[in-house]
Scaffold this motif. Structure first.
Motif, mmCIF file in Angstrom:
data_model
loop_
_atom_site.group_PDB
_atom_site.id
_atom_site.type_symbol
_atom_site.label_atom_id
_atom_site.label_comp_id
_atom_site.label_asym_id
_atom_site.label_seq_id
_atom_site.Cartn_x
_atom_site.Cartn_y
_atom_site.Cartn_z
ATOM 1 N N PRO A 387 -23.287 10.288 21.883
ATOM 2 C CA PRO A 387 -23.680 9.821 20.548
ATOM 3 C C PRO A 387 -22.914 10.558 19.438
ATOM 4 O O PRO A 387 -22.478 9.948 18.457
ATOM 5 C CB PRO A 387 -25.180 10.125 20.480
ATOM 6 N N ALA A 388 -22.745 11.869 19.613
ATOM 7 C CA ALA A 388 -21.991 12.644 18.623
ATOM 8 C C ALA A 388 -20.531 12.217 18.594
ATOM 9 O O ALA A 388 -19.911 12.123 17.526
ATOM 10 C CB ALA A 388 -22.098 14.137 18.944
ATOM 11 N N LEU A 389 -19.990 11.926 19.773
ATOM 12 C CA LEU A 389 -18.590 11.493 19.864
ATOM 13 C C LEU A 389 -18.382 10.157 19.155
ATOM 14 O O LEU A 389 -17.408 9.976 18.410
ATOM 15 C CB LEU A 389 -18.177 11.395 21.333
ATOM 16 N N LEU A 390 -19.289 9.216 19.378
ATOM 17 C CA LEU A 390 -19.173 7.905 18.733
ATOM 18 C C LEU A 390 -19.337 8.018 17.217
ATOM 19 O O LEU A 390 -18.657 7.321 16.452
ATOM 20 C CB LEU A 390 -20.206 6.937 19.309
ATOM 21 N N PHE A 391 -20.239 8.887 16.776
ATOM 22 C CA PHE A 391 -20.438 9.086 15.339
ATOM 23 C C PHE A 391 -19.156 9.606 14.689
ATOM 24 O O PHE A 391 -18.736 9.115 13.629
ATOM 25 C CB PHE A 391 -21.589 10.075 15.117
ATOM 26 N N CYS A 392 -18.536 10.614 15.307
ATOM 27 C CA CYS A 392 -17.305 11.178 14.751
ATOM 28 C C CYS A 392 -16.159 10.169 14.798
ATOM 29 O O CYS A 392 -15.322 10.119 13.887
ATOM 30 C CB CYS A 392 -16.921 12.448 15.507
ATOM 31 N N THR A 393 -16.132 9.356 15.861
ATOM 32 C CA THR A 393 -15.091 8.329 15.960
ATOM 33 C C THR A 393 -15.236 7.303 14.847
ATOM 34 O O THR A 393 -14.240 6.798 14.316
ATOM 35 C CB THR A 393 -15.155 7.634 17.330
ATOM 36 N N ALA A 394 -16.476 6.971 14.491
ATOM 37 C CA ALA A 394 -16.713 5.986 13.422
ATOM 38 C C ALA A 394 -16.071 6.425 12.115
ATOM 39 O O ALA A 394 -15.587 5.590 11.343
ATOM 40 C CB ALA A 394 -18.211 5.768 13.237
ATOM 41 N N PHE A 395 -16.037 7.733 11.870
ATOM 42 C CA PHE A 395 -15.441 8.222 10.630
ATOM 43 C C PHE A 395 -13.925 8.104 10.618
ATOM 44 O O PHE A 395 -13.298 8.272 9.565
ATOM 45 C CB PHE A 395 -15.862 9.670 10.383
ATOM 46 N N CYS A 396 -13.345 7.815 11.781
ATOM 47 C CA CYS A 396 -11.901 7.578 11.802
ATOM 48 C C CYS A 396 -11.526 6.335 10.998
ATOM 49 O O CYS A 396 -10.348 6.124 10.689
ATOM 50 C CB CYS A 396 -11.404 7.436 13.241
ATOM 51 N N SER A 397 -12.509 5.498 10.673
ATOM 52 C CA SER A 397 -12.230 4.317 9.852
ATOM 53 C C SER A 397 -11.735 4.712 8.457
ATOM 54 O O SER A 397 -11.151 3.883 7.747
ATOM 55 C CB SER A 397 -13.482 3.439 9.733
ATOM 56 N N LEU A 398 -11.963 5.982 8.068
ATOM 57 C CA LEU A 398 -11.417 6.465 6.797
ATOM 58 C C LEU A 398 -9.899 6.327 6.760
ATOM 59 O O LEU A 398 -9.301 6.265 5.679
ATOM 60 C CB LEU A 398 -11.785 7.936 6.578
#
Length: 555
Positions: A387-398
């Motif tokens: 879950p933490a990995l997916l959350f951090c990956t989502a911020f790559c949309s920046l």
């Protein structure tokens, strides 16, 4: 002290009663997480060292050093990187001493919580997470633009999606696969760095197509030895020279930030009390050879006043932005630019891979301490906090901000934010170490009995704290000459953000600074020692290492 280099059971037993008497500062969060929520210790010493190298050596050294050369000149570049490099080594030594004594799975925010104040641990943890939520898309963007050096037929957004999927897949495969791949990524990076250093020395000594022996020519006027930054604004040569040197130090701070991520890997390190000190000691040589050696060579082979370098520093990223490419162009070498561009692509992808790993582990550590939503405590059967990995990956949309025409500005803002968040992290680490040393003294424990004793202490931590603080406060000085609102905000927004994180947690939970004589130095130690004992027993069962295996370990 026991024969295997860790505090003896007697040393802990003698003080355990007094430690645990401070019940209000000793809670279940200090214990290691349950088996179904714990990370797996699968990182070897060689992998930890390489992960730290992969996360630290990126665009700051290979590309950003060009900007620093223009502003500070060759001597200013060398002095600025040497000074910040020494500060970095002090920070790493401080972190290594705490991590070898207490190699828990909560990152260095856990040390701030335990040795200073839970509010500081909360602010540090979220501050560090914010850094990695920003720096990961920053490196993804760099990788996309590097590829555009070769072709623009494929839209940059497509490359960014590919790279995000690539690093996510590697991180989902578990720490053993991640560690091994990152080891080889960073191995290529080391070879490339050594190749660039040798190339620079050969060019300087005359081994180039035009057979020009450069020597220290660019250290003499008008190219050096010092730069004159913002001379047209301050109208004073001495002031401009000082501002140039100071600009180098702020640039060097960005370049060195990332080495501290060893403190996050301790939770997944095999036999951490042995391997963490090894990794910390290697940091000295890494700083000396790659950083100090790198900027010294750059100062020899590229004149700080060359117009190509000025153009390069205005580029976003890629081979055109590297002073090494400028150097090859000046002496008529034509093929190396593509090789260097490929190396830079590996550099930034390796850094992005490490960044995503560290970000997810930081968020997991916050959740374990109860400072982030409990869902981020979950790990899969491979020990990946998905879950933490997916959350951090989502911020790559920046990263898609940089698809717009203002992408170069956004890239610069990211750099400002990362260096500010990173500097605050360094200051919290060394302050936690100062408190740790005082707690040891208050309990009558000698630092000589620790698994790793940091050099230059206790003054080293104070020196690093004061130096980093001064650089952080004045790092945005050029935003006033003339005043630039966007650069000012991105240079300093981290300071009020950190303050309000600390203040909000302190007011809501009514925490206080832990008295030195009540700092808990025991809780969780037994579980870590038992885990270490099981690992050593398993290694013993495997039998002695063969000669080729020992040689490989040494390399």
């Amino acid at each position: 002290m026991s024969s295997d280099g860790k505090p003896s059971g007697k040393a802990l037993d003698d003080h355990e009663k007094s430690f645990t008497s401070a019940d209000e500062y000793c809670d279940d969060n200090f214990n290691e997480p349950m088996a179904e929520e714990t990370l797996h210790r699968g990182l070897k010493a060689r992998q930890i060292s390489m992960i730290a190298l992969g996360g630290a050596v990126g665009t700051g050294l290979i590309i950003g050093s060009g900007t620093a050369l223009v502003r500070g000149g060759p001597l200013g570049l060398l002095l600025g990187y040497s000074y910040v490099g020494f500060v970095c080594y002090l920070v790493m030594g401080s972190l290594g001493e705490m991590a070898a004594f207490l190699p828990h799975k909560k990152g260095f925010a856990g040390y701030a919580t335990r040795f200073v104040d839970p509010a500081l641990g909360f602010a540090l943890g979220w501050n560090y997470l914010l850094k990695y939520l920003i720096v990961t898309p920053n490196n993804i963007n760099a990788a996309g633009v590097v590829v555009q050096y070769w072709t623009r037929s494929v839209h940059i957004a497509i490359w960014m999606v590919i790279f995000i999927a690539f690093i996510l897949a590697i991180n989902l495969l578990g720490v053993r696969v991640f560690g091994e791949l990152e080891f080889w990524f960073s191995g290529i990076k080391v070879v490339a760095l050594i190749g660039l250093l040798l190339m620079g020395i050969i060019i300087d000594l005359g081994g180039n197509p035009i057979h020009d022996r450069i020597g220290f020519r660019y250290w003499r006027a008008p190219d050096g030895p010092m730069g004159t930054y913002l001379l047209s604004q301050v109208h004073n040569t001495k002031t401009a020279i000082f501002l140039g040197f100071w600009a180098v130090m702020t640039n060097a701070l960005f370049a060195f930030i990332g080495t501290e991520l060893i403190g996050v890997t301790v939770g997944e390190a095999e036999n951490p009390r042995k391997n963490i000190p090894i990794a910390i000691r290697r940091t000295f040589w890494r700083i000396l050879i790659f950083y100090i050696g790198g900027v010294f060579v750059i100062g020899l082979i590229v004149p700080s006043t060359n117009q190509s370098l000025f153009t390069a520093t205005k580029s976003k990223t890629g081979a055109a932005a590297s002073p090494f490419v400028v150097a090859t162009t000046l002496v008529g070498i034509k093929v190396l630019n593509h090789i260097i561009n490929a190396a830079i692509l590996i550099f930034v992808l390796s850094a992005a891979n490490s960044d995503l790993y560290i970000g997810s582990r930081t968020l997991y550590g916050l959740a374990i301490e109860g400072k982030a939503p409990a869902i981020f405590r979950k790990v899969n059967r491979l020990g990946v906090p998905w879950p933490a990995l997916l959350f951090c990956t989502a911020f790559c949309s920046l990263v898609f901000l940089n698809v717009q025409s203002s992408g170069a500005k956004v890239f610069g803002w990211f750099v400002n934010l990362v260096s500010a968040f990173g500097a605050l992290t360094w200051m919290c680490i060394v302050f936690s170490h100062i408190r740790f040393m005082k707690a040891l003294k208050a309990r009558g424990m000698s630092r000589d009995d620790l698994p790793y004793k940091a050099p230059f202490q206790p003054w080293g931590s104070w020196f690093a704290l004061i130096s980093t603080g001064i650089i952080t406060i004045f790092k945005g000085f050029d935003t006033f000459l003339p005043f630039n609102t966007a650069n000012f905000i991105t240079s300093y927004i981290a300071l009020p953000t950190f303050f309000f994180l600390w203040l909000g947690y302190k007011l809501f939970y009514r925490t206080t600074v832990i008295p030195i004589d009540k700092v808990d130095l025991v809780t969780g130690i037994r579980a870590i020692e038992e885990e270490e004992k099981r690992y050593l027993e398993q290694e013993t069962e495997k039998g002695p290492r063969t000669l080729p295996q020992r040689i490989w370990d040494s390399l």
